[in-house]
Scaffold this motif. Sequence first.
Motif, PDB file in Angstrom:
ATOM      1  N   ALA A   4       0.817  -1.214   0.000  1.00 44.90           N
ATOM      2  CA  ALA A   4       0.000   0.000   0.000  1.00 44.90           C
ATOM      3  C   ALA A   4       0.852   1.266   0.000  1.00 44.90           C
ATOM      4  CB  ALA A   4      -0.931  -0.010   1.215  1.00 44.90           C
ATOM      5  N   GLY A   5       1.962   1.240  -0.733  1.00 44.57           N
ATOM      6  CA  GLY A   5       2.753   2.452  -0.870  1.00 44.57           C
ATOM      7  C   GLY A   5       3.747   2.712   0.250  1.00 44.57           C
ATOM      8  N   PRO A  15       0.657   7.537   2.859  1.00 44.88           N
ATOM      9  CA  PRO A  15       0.851   6.221   3.475  1.00 44.88           C
ATOM     10  C   PRO A  15       2.028   6.169   4.460  1.00 44.88           C
ATOM     11  CG  PRO A  15       0.545   6.010   1.107  1.00 44.88           C
ATOM     12  CD  PRO A  15       0.725   7.469   1.389  1.00 44.88           C
ATOM     13  N   ASP A  16       2.815   7.235   4.535  1.00 43.42           N
ATOM     14  CA  ASP A  16       3.989   7.213   5.409  1.00 43.42           C
ATOM     15  C   ASP A  16       3.650   6.956   6.873  1.00 43.42           C
ATOM     16  OD1 ASP A  16       5.654   7.576   3.343  1.00 43.42           O
ATOM     17  OD2 ASP A  16       5.922   9.742   3.622  1.00 43.42           O
ATOM     18  N   THR A  17       2.437   7.325   7.305  1.00 44.55           N
ATOM     19  CA  THR A  17       2.080   7.128   8.709  1.00 44.55           C
ATOM     20  C   THR A  17       1.155   5.929   8.902  1.00 44.55           C
ATOM     21  OG1 THR A  17       0.426   8.853   8.343  1.00 44.55           O
ATOM     22  CG2 THR A  17       2.402   9.494   9.562  1.00 44.55           C
ATOM     23  N   TYR A  18       0.975   5.111   7.851  1.00 45.28           N
ATOM     24  CA  TYR A  18       0.087   3.951   7.975  1.00 45.28           C
ATOM     25  C   TYR A  18       0.639   2.922   8.955  1.00 45.28           C
ATOM     26  CZ  TYR A  18      -2.875   5.199   3.960  1.00 45.28           C
ATOM     27  OH  TYR A  18      -3.753   5.797   3.105  1.00 45.28           O
ATOM     28  N   THR A  19      -0.280   2.378   9.756  1.00 45.58           N
ATOM     29  CA  THR A  19       0.077   1.251  10.620  1.00 45.58           C
ATOM     30  C   THR A  19      -0.310  -0.045   9.896  1.00 45.58           C
ATOM     31  OG1 THR A  19      -2.061   1.494  11.676  1.00 45.58           O
ATOM     32  CG2 THR A  19      -0.191   2.529  12.778  1.00 45.58           C
ATOM     33  N   LEU A  20      -0.002  -1.188  10.506  1.00 44.11           N
ATOM     34  CA  LEU A  20      -0.273  -2.469   9.851  1.00 44.11           C
ATOM     35  C   LEU A  20      -1.744  -2.664   9.467  1.00 44.11           C
ATOM     36  CD1 LEU A  20       2.143  -4.762  11.879  1.00 44.11           C
ATOM     37  CD2 LEU A  20       2.277  -4.268   9.443  1.00 44.11           C
ATOM     38  N   PRO A  21      -2.705  -2.399  10.400  1.00 41.63           N
ATOM     39  CA  PRO A  21      -4.105  -2.605   9.986  1.00 41.63           C
ATOM     40  C   PRO A  21      -4.500  -1.729   8.799  1.00 41.63           C
ATOM     41  CG  PRO A  21      -3.960  -2.394  12.368  1.00 41.63           C
ATOM     42  CD  PRO A  21      -2.612  -2.062  11.825  1.00 41.63           C
ATOM     43  N   VAL A  22      -4.021  -0.468   8.750  1.00 43.48           N
ATOM     44  CA  VAL A  22      -4.383   0.413   7.642  1.00 43.48           C
ATOM     45  C   VAL A  22      -3.750  -0.091   6.340  1.00 43.48           C
ATOM     46  CG1 VAL A  22      -4.381   2.777   6.800  1.00 43.48           C
ATOM     47  CG2 VAL A  22      -4.571   2.339   9.243  1.00 43.48           C
ATOM     48  N   ALA A  23      -2.497  -0.538   6.420  1.00 51.61           N
ATOM     49  CA  ALA A  23      -1.842  -1.123   5.242  1.00 51.61           C
ATOM     50  C   ALA A  23      -2.618  -2.344   4.768  1.00 51.61           C
ATOM     51  CB  ALA A  23      -0.398  -1.494   5.575  1.00 51.61           C
ATOM     52  N   LEU A  24      -3.096  -3.147   5.724  1.00 56.41           N
ATOM     53  CA  LEU A  24      -3.863  -4.346   5.384  1.00 56.41           C
ATOM     54  C   LEU A  24      -5.167  -3.968   4.695  1.00 56.41           C
ATOM     55  CD1 LEU A  24      -4.401  -7.393   5.537  1.00 56.41           C
ATOM     56  CD2 LEU A  24      -5.241  -7.058   7.855  1.00 56.41           C
ATOM     57  N   GLU A  40      -7.075  -3.423  -2.874  1.00 52.47           N
ATOM     58  CA  GLU A  40      -6.427  -3.250  -4.175  1.00 52.47           C
ATOM     59  C   GLU A  40      -7.011  -4.190  -5.220  1.00 52.47           C
ATOM     60  OE1 GLU A  40      -2.225  -3.743  -3.740  1.00 52.47           O
ATOM     61  OE2 GLU A  40      -2.004  -1.804  -2.753  1.00 52.47           O
ATOM     62  N   LEU A  41      -6.915  -3.780  -6.469  1.00 51.61           N
ATOM     63  CA  LEU A  41      -7.367  -4.644  -7.557  1.00 51.61           C
ATOM     64  C   LEU A  41      -6.310  -5.723  -7.796  1.00 51.61           C
ATOM     65  CD1 LEU A  41      -8.785  -1.970  -9.989  1.00 51.61           C
ATOM     66  CD2 LEU A  41     -10.077  -3.721  -8.775  1.00 51.61           C
ATOM     67  N   GLY A  42      -6.750  -6.828  -8.398  1.00 54.70           N
ATOM     68  CA  GLY A  42      -5.821  -7.918  -8.684  1.00 54.70           C
ATOM     69  C   GLY A  42      -5.272  -8.491  -7.392  1.00 54.70           C
ATOM     70  N   PHE A  60      -3.877 -12.793  -2.764  1.00 53.91           N
ATOM     71  CA  PHE A  60      -4.482 -13.453  -1.614  1.00 53.91           C
ATOM     72  C   PHE A  60      -3.441 -13.886  -0.581  1.00 53.91           C
ATOM     73  CE2 PHE A  60      -5.821 -17.406   0.466  1.00 53.91           C
ATOM     74  CZ  PHE A  60      -6.881 -16.907   1.195  1.00 53.91           C
ATOM     75  N   GLN A  61      -2.364 -14.481  -1.086  1.00 53.99           N
ATOM     76  CA  GLN A  61      -1.319 -14.951  -0.169  1.00 53.99           C
ATOM     77  C   GLN A  61      -0.738 -13.792   0.637  1.00 53.99           C
ATOM     78  OE1 GLN A  61       1.133 -17.417  -2.772  1.00 53.99           O
ATOM     79  NE2 GLN A  61       1.993 -18.299  -0.894  1.00 53.99           N
ATOM     80  N   GLY A  62      -0.510 -12.673  -0.057  1.00 50.47           N
ATOM     81  CA  GLY A  62       0.040 -11.499   0.614  1.00 50.47           C
ATOM     82  C   GLY A  62      -0.906 -10.955   1.667  1.00 50.47           C
ATOM     83  N   ILE A  63      -2.219 -10.940   1.349  1.00 49.22           N
ATOM     84  CA  ILE A  63      -3.207 -10.441   2.314  1.00 49.22           C
ATOM     85  C   ILE A  63      -3.180 -11.298   3.573  1.00 49.22           C
ATOM     86  CG2 ILE A  63      -5.686 -10.176   2.731  1.00 49.22           C
ATOM     87  CD1 ILE A  63      -5.977  -9.450  -0.244  1.00 49.22           C
ATOM     88  N   MET A  64      -3.123 -12.620   3.371  1.00 50.18           N
ATOM     89  CA  MET A  64      -3.101 -13.512   4.530  1.00 50.18           C
ATOM     90  C   MET A  64      -1.786 -13.346   5.317  1.00 50.18           C
ATOM     91  SD  MET A  64      -5.965 -15.021   4.817  1.00 50.18           S
ATOM     92  CE  MET A  64      -7.013 -13.864   3.955  1.00 50.18           C
ATOM     93  N   ALA A  65      -0.682 -13.159   4.613  1.00 47.54           N
ATOM     94  CA  ALA A  65       0.603 -12.978   5.295  1.00 47.54           C
ATOM     95  C   ALA A  65       0.574 -11.704   6.138  1.00 47.54           C
ATOM     96  CB  ALA A  65       1.740 -12.913   4.282  1.00 47.54           C
ATOM     97  N   LEU A  66       0.036 -10.621   5.571  1.00 44.17           N
ATOM     98  CA  LEU A  66      -0.035  -9.366   6.327  1.00 44.17           C
ATOM     99  C   LEU A  66      -1.017  -9.495   7.503  1.00 44.17           C
ATOM    100  CD1 LEU A  66       1.073  -6.539   6.494  1.00 44.17           C
ATOM    101  CD2 LEU A  66      -0.711  -5.758   4.947  1.00 44.17           C
TER     102      LEU A  66
END
Lengths: 292, 278
Positions: free
Chosen positions: B65-66, B222-231, B237-239, B242-248
């Motif tokens: 997420a940037g 996005p510089d101040t995003y925490t993990l839940p916001v990044a998640l 996001e488009l496309g 899935f694996q990355g979403i679960m990892a995060l």
Amino acid sequence: MTLLRHQDRVFYLFAAPFAALTLVFGLWPILLSIKVSLSESTTALARAPRFVGWENYATILADPLFAASLARTLIYTALAVAVNVGFALAYALLLNSDVIGRGRTFFKLAVFLPVVTPDLAGYVVWRWLYDQSFGALNAGLALLHLPGFGGIASPATAMLAVLIAELWHHAGFYVVIFLANLALCDKALAEAAAIDGASAWQRLRYVILPQLRPAILINLIYALIQFLKTFTVVVVMTKGGPNGATNFVSYFAYRLFDQGEYGQATAAGTILFAIVIGISALAYGLAKRGQA
Amino acid sequence: MTRPRPLARIAAWAVAGTVSLLFLYPYLWMALGSMRSTRAILSAPLRPWPEQWTLDAYIRLHEVAGVTLWRAVANSLGITLASTALAVGITAMGAYALCRRPGLLAFRFLRGGFLLTMMYPYMLLVIPVYIVMYRLHLLGGYTGIVLFLSLGPVQFFLFEQFFRALPAEVIEAATIDGAQEWDILWRVVMPMARPVVATVSIITFLLNWAQWFPVLVVSTTPDTYTLPVALLNLNGELGTDFQGIMALSVITTLPPAILFLIAQRRVIGGMTEGAVKG
């Protein structure tokens, strides 16, 4: 008495940071939101907003989408409160009974872990569990030869899907409140009733439930406030859809805010706040009167 | 007391065990999802262990997420720790002052105002808070996020409860010895309050780690995003990866889960007490 007695001065100093935060991030925003709700949206953020009186409230109240959203919120809240508190009561009674013995801590931690799991992460996982193509839920149902579940994809089941995910996140909290109350209950009373020949149902109805009054009251009020405000799960899983099936008031207000309709957004928010306060006061009053 | 019949015990275990497994299954599925490819999941959705033990998805996650993953982790830790420390200090001093001088008119207003704030639907408060942050030039920075997260009801109720139960003799004895109020608070009262401080710290950490809406609203980049916001962003996001979403999700869930399992008695006890009081 002077306003600032010498021996009080130091306490004002102690309380100053707390007071500053309460003022700046609590009372000021609340006053601001009331002011914004009475202003025209395009000027609401300016130094001198144009006041329009109750116009935003009138617009919102006349909007059929808001009426539908409010009705949906109330139906969902009633269902969610009943299911969550009912489940929590049954589960807590089960864990509290003598038959469980060992394993009680594990059973308690299993339902409480989701409470301290970041809700956003939990709902992201649920969103994918419901997925029609590779979610585990429908695969599991198919394995058991049960009909498939529409989940968040179908307007008919989306509210139920949201409710299940919220139950997973919140119910553990209500369970431990009941368990804390059950630990204070007098077990001798139930045993005496059993010796006198009372059935399990009679013991529950006349001996245990009356002693659980405080926990029932706390859980009902907490759950009411919780589910009236349902928001995160909607943002993550449904975005109010499909076809508006989960467009509850807090998400409705958020959408207005996102579109720059600050006046209407805060008006909708203030109406929800009034409902939250009203319903919790009513529940509290009814419970108090029942107690007397 | 009668010995429970073994059949009743098995039935009770079966019910409680099934419920527990259903509540825990999402965690297993999340962990598996972070290690299995989308194609593998499509062909065998319920496989209870991965085809291969791989952390590829975690390694691929270096940017979400940037922001870099490490920045989001650092933001989460920094914001949560700073707001927890501030919340404990500010709420302890505030609750202490309010308990020592409950009759002061200003303090009665303060308590009432605080309780009103806490009853206000949180997500609706965040909208006007955006305006406040804008006026105070706190948008886009860490200061606004941390300060906003430093105020909470559970923290206040737990401290208030402790200070109210404190025997008056403790403070009287110190006063007679000629101690200043500042010393009484820091040398006498706070050392006694250590268990409450620990409970409040852990609960605040858990609650603030999970916060996402205030962070999203106050952030301008996005510089101040925490993990839940990044998640949240990754999930939207488009496309979809899935694996990355679960990892995060695993990374976001693991720290509070571990902290909770270590301190479960304190957490459950504190949250119950804070709720019953409120």
